[in-house]
Write an enzyme that holds these catalytic residues in place. Structure first.
Site, PDB file in Angstrom:
ATOM      1  CB  SER A  94      -0.851  -0.069   1.209  1.00  0.00           C
ATOM      2  OG  SER A  94      -1.700   1.041   1.226  1.00  0.00           O
ATOM      3  CG  HIS A 108      -4.362   4.857  -2.453  1.00  0.00           C
ATOM      4  ND1 HIS A 108      -5.165   4.335  -3.098  1.00  0.00           N
ATOM      5  CD2 HIS A 108      -3.967   4.240  -1.493  1.00  0.00           C
ATOM      6  CE1 HIS A 108      -5.568   3.292  -2.316  1.00  0.00           C
ATOM      7  NE2 HIS A 108      -4.710   3.165  -1.339  1.00  0.00           N
ATOM      8  NE  ARG A 112      -7.704  -5.075  -0.220  1.00  0.00           N
ATOM      9  CZ  ARG A 112      -8.130  -4.226  -1.086  1.00  0.00           C
ATOM     10  NH1 ARG A 112      -7.358  -3.296  -1.570  1.00  0.00           N
ATOM     11  NH2 ARG A 112      -9.403  -3.871  -1.227  1.00  0.00           N
ATOM     12  N   GLY A 261      -2.652  -3.761  13.759  1.00  0.00           N
ATOM     13  CA  GLY A 261      -1.531  -3.525  12.919  1.00  0.00           C
ATOM     14  C   GLY A 261      -0.612  -2.380  13.267  1.00  0.00           C
TER      15      GLY A 261
END
Length: 302
Positions: A94, A108, A112, A261
């Site tokens: 990311s 951006h 995943r 996370g």
């Protein structure tokens, strides 16, 4: 359905992170990405790479993460009850790039892979990701080239893929409380497994690898454009919308925080400087007004 190869996905994601960082460093010249490895106590970890105060990039982060655990977070099981009671793995790259020059858009990207397994049952897995562009000053040719690259990446997988993923992106990157798009869109997809593992993986790779090809030409075209303090202030004002979306709506942010996370890595997408001016409105007929009226609307660019 073909069985997933987790190691192949992980190897690709790590190579993608390296490739994107190398190419962005070559463009910026002044600064390099700082490398920061981290371990998640509940299982897994990742590699964060952050570049700050560059010649072109004010702040950019390119993260790889691979996390796993024995219980799904609420954000995942709420709409997928079949995942309850399964151990899971999630891995991805990311990134968010916030440039210095307000004539270079913020970009951006994310790709995943997710898999949930339970002994004696078939694994549940899928790919997701995409990329999107958030300009502060709109240029048709930049939006067109961005979307053309996205369309070319999807083309080998069917004529319907780009229009579906383009619309999905427009719908996803929408700030309901502002009634406006975050930017000019790109691609967004999730729950991809219907093509079988090999083809689904190939489509994810095509999208992930095309991001830098879409973004670098815009960087090189706009990096030397002179700008005023007023134009920089407008960039900082519009960055506020970026922050609002990431903290209120973004699924990746919510998933990362709910799974324990690494907070620094999850929130690296936030810009270093941002402004919120109370009830500020651009003057009619200005480029700032044109951004909202002409660019922050879903539109067919190619």
């Amino acid at each position: 359905m073909s069985q997933p190869n987790k190691e192949a996905v992980k190897a690709y994601l790590l190579s993608l992170q390296n490739d994107i960082c190398q190419k962005l460093e070559q463009a910026d010249v002044k600064q390099h990405f700082e490398h920061d490895s981290w371990i998640r106590p509940e299982g897994g970890g990742g590699q964060s790479r952050v570049l700050t105060n560059g010649d072109i990039i004010e702040k950019g982060g390119v993260n790889f993460s691979h996390v796993f655990g024995h219980q799904m977070p609420a954000s995942a099981t709420q709409h997928r009850p079949e995942l309850a009671g399964r151990k899971f793995e999630a891995m991805g790259v990311s990134l968010v790039i916030h440039p210095n020059n307000p004539f270079i858009p913020t970009s951006h990207a994310n790709v995943r892979f997710f898999i949930a397994e339970k002994e004696g049952e078939e694994p549940v897995w899928w790919f997701g990701g995409g990329y999107d562009l958030t300009p502060y000053y709109g240029f048709d040719e930049d939006c067109q080239s961005w979307h053309q690259t996205a369309k070319n990446a999807c083309a080998p997988f069917g004529d319907d893929v780009y229009p579906r993923y383009k619309k999905w992106c427009d719908d996803y990157f929408y700030l309901k409380h502002r009634d406006e798009q975050r930017g000019v869109g790109g691609l967004f997809f999730d729950d991809l497994n219907e093509l079988g593992f090999e083809q689904s993986f190939a489509l994810m790779q095509a999208i992930g690898s095309s991001y830098i090809d879409a973004y670098l030409p815009i960087i090189h075209k706009r990096k030397d454009t002179p700008f005023t303090q007023a134009q920089k202030d407008f960039q900082l004002y519009r960055r506020g919308r970026y922050v609002e979306f990431n903290l209120v709506y973004d699924r990746g942010t919510l998933f990362g925080l709910q799974t324990g996370g690494r907070t620094e890595s999850i929130l690296m997408s936030l810009p270093p400087n941002v402004k919120w001016d109370y009830n500020w409105q651009p003057e009619t007929g200005t480029p700032e007004h044109k951004l909202h009226d002409d660019y922050l609307k879903p539109r067919d660019w190619v």
